[in-house]
Design an enzyme around this catalytic site. Structure first.
Site, PDB file in Angstrom:
ATOM      1  CE  LYS A   1      27.109 -25.319  14.087  1.00 45.02           C
ATOM      2  NZ  LYS A   1      28.469 -25.822  13.934  1.00 45.02           N
TER       3      LYS A   1
ATOM      4  CE  LYS B   1      33.171 -17.668  -2.574  1.00 41.70           C
ATOM      5  NZ  LYS B   1      33.634 -17.251  -1.395  1.00 41.70           N
TER       6      LYS B   1
ATOM      7  CE  LYS C   1      37.828 -27.065   2.568  1.00 37.03           C
ATOM      8  NZ  LYS C   1      39.052 -26.677   3.236  1.00 37.03           N
TER       9      LYS C   1
END
Ligand code: TRP
Length: 458
Positions: free
Chosen positions: A115, A199, A202
């Site tokens: 990242k 799915k 959170k």
């Protein structure tokens, strides 16, 4: 069969957690051949959040959730990671045997580096040493209790493999102390769809909190996305998030009935009402219990303390043995340098050209001797080659029982495992014995050292 699993204390559980993790774990813990360990991984939570209030709240919520869902603390060992001081201690022992290269390959760590590379940032930007060390802490969680199986989601499989690698390195170097754990990924357990059909997670913000109040539960269920077919038009069960959610709670017959209703054109509002009622039927009693527990944090805390004491009954002793194994030993046990000589001598004898120069350098092999006590009962003692007492047993009614205790000690790899502990007279006041000390903890440690010396020598 020891089965162990940890739950990171960062969030509030949702229906997906319940169906995918909590409910199957509790079901398997009811099997008679399973010795289940469940713990709240709050040290792991520190890696993910720096919000103290959130960790504390999540710990209470998760503990109350598991208890409300039927976890029986008498049957299961249920504890909070940070109450087990042996876990961070073992983490360090494992850290010192774990190759840095192994940790470089961990998915979560690599994802953080990738990242940063993508955004042109410094490779280590925002990467804590805690994130890097995550797999070692997790290995300590598992290895401290010698778990055979670790039920996890797919994303955690690599961590269990690393725990195996670390355990194997340790065993290779210091002797066979650890069981090699296995990851168990349950393919039966369906992943639950969330409000938007993806799915339930959170990270997608599509969850239904497990213990949402009934009005909120109903509102969320009525917000589940469906197609725009009108009442009376036949509907497909395949690809229907509503139907999958229903199936996760309903019996086969109930699911078949809803499938027929779909074919006959049930309206979405009616189907949603059925789903709400079915979930409510399973959840409502647990929700009531959950609310009671949330209102009594002291009771939950006491439950966790009792669980920690139970877990530490074996962990304390095992950690002591591991300390001895790596060389963090009391200096004066088993005749001071003699104990070190035993272990060192045994290793030295295996290497070429290390023949002892004189009899005094010979490894002193301890031995067991059975004898009869003045009161007619039977006991055994462990003495070093010079006849110094290392360990003394309790007395037994018959010589067979004494012999059995010796066999069990040998079978356990000379570990004074908790069930053998009562057989050893650790707190005794034998004047000659190094194990006979007034301080029971020191005596226990001395006994461990004696056994470790014996283990290393044999
Ligand atoms: N890392 C696990 C997760 O995020 C939680 C965890 C911590 C765990 N220690 C463990 C799971 C030991 C199994 C065994 O889901």
């Amino acid at each position: 069969m020891r089965v162990l699993t940890g739950i990171t204390t960062t969030g509030t559980p949702h229906l997906g957690n319940y169906v995918g993790a909590i409910r199957p774990a509790l079901r398997s813990s009811q099997r008679n051949d399973v010795d289940a360990y469940f713990f709240l991984a709050d040290y792991h939570a520190l890696i993910k959040t720096d919000d103290p209030a959130r960790i504390q709240r999540s710990t209470l919520e998760l503990a109350a959730t598991w208890l409300a869902c039927g976890l029986d603390p008498e049957r299961v060992t249920f504890y909070r990671q940070s109450d087990i001081v042996e876990i961070p201690e073992l983490t360090w022992l494992l850290t010192c045997i774990c190759g840095k290269g192994l940790l470089n390959r961990a998915h979560a760590y690599k994802a953080a580096l990738d990242k940063n590379a993508a955004s042109g940032a410094d490779p280590d930007e925002g990467v804590t040493a805690g994130l890097f060390m995550y797999p070692v802490l997790m290995a300590a969680d598992i290895l401290l209790f010698n778990a055979n199986q670790v039920p996890v989601g797919r994303d955690q499989v690599q961590h269990i493999e690393m725990a195996r690698d670390i355990a194997a390195s340790f065993n290779h170097h210091y002797g066979a102390h650890f069981t090699l754990p296995e990851a168990v990924v349950d393919s039966q357990v369906a992943t639950l769809p969330g409000l938007d059909g993806r799915k339930m997670s959170k990270s997608y913000d599509n969850t239904i909190p497990l213990f949402a109040p009934p009005e909120q539960l109903k509102k969320l269920i009525f917000g589940i996305v469906t197609d725009s077919l009108a009442p009376g038009q036949p509907k497909q069960t395949e690809g229907s998030a509503l139907f999958q959610l229903y199936q996760a709670f309903a019996s086969a017959d109930e699911s078949a009935a809803l499938a027929r209703a779909y074919a006959e054109g049930i309206g979405w509002a009616d189907a949603k009402q059925m789903l709400f009622e079915r979930i409510e039927r399973e959840i409502a009693p647990m929700r009531a219990r959950y609310q009671e527990l949330m209102a009594q944090p002291h009771a939950v805390e006491a439950q966790l303390q009792a669980g920690a004491a139970k877990a530490r009954r074996s962990a304390t002793l095992f950690a002591q043995r591991l300390r001895q194994a790596v060389g963090l030993r009391p200096l004066a046990v088993a005749g001071g340098a003699g104990a070190v000589g035993v272990a060192g001598g045994a290793r030295g004898a295996g290497s070429a050209g290390a023949a002892p120069a004189s009899a005094a350098d010979k490894p002193a092999l301890p031995s067991f001797k059975q004898y009869r006590e003045p009161d007619g009962r039977f006991a055994f003692k462990l003495t070093d080659a010079r006849g110094h007492l290392l360990l003394q047993s309790e007395s037994f009614a018959t010589p067979q029982e004494a012999a059995q205790a010796i066999s069990r000690l040998k079978a356990a790899g000379y570990a004074a495992s908790p069930d053998l502990h009562p057989l050893l007279r650790l707190g005794g006041t034998s004047p000659e014995g190094s194990a006979g000390r007034a301080d029971p903890a020191a005596a226990a440690q001395a006994a461990e050292a004696a056994l470790e010396a014996l283990r290393a020598a044999s």
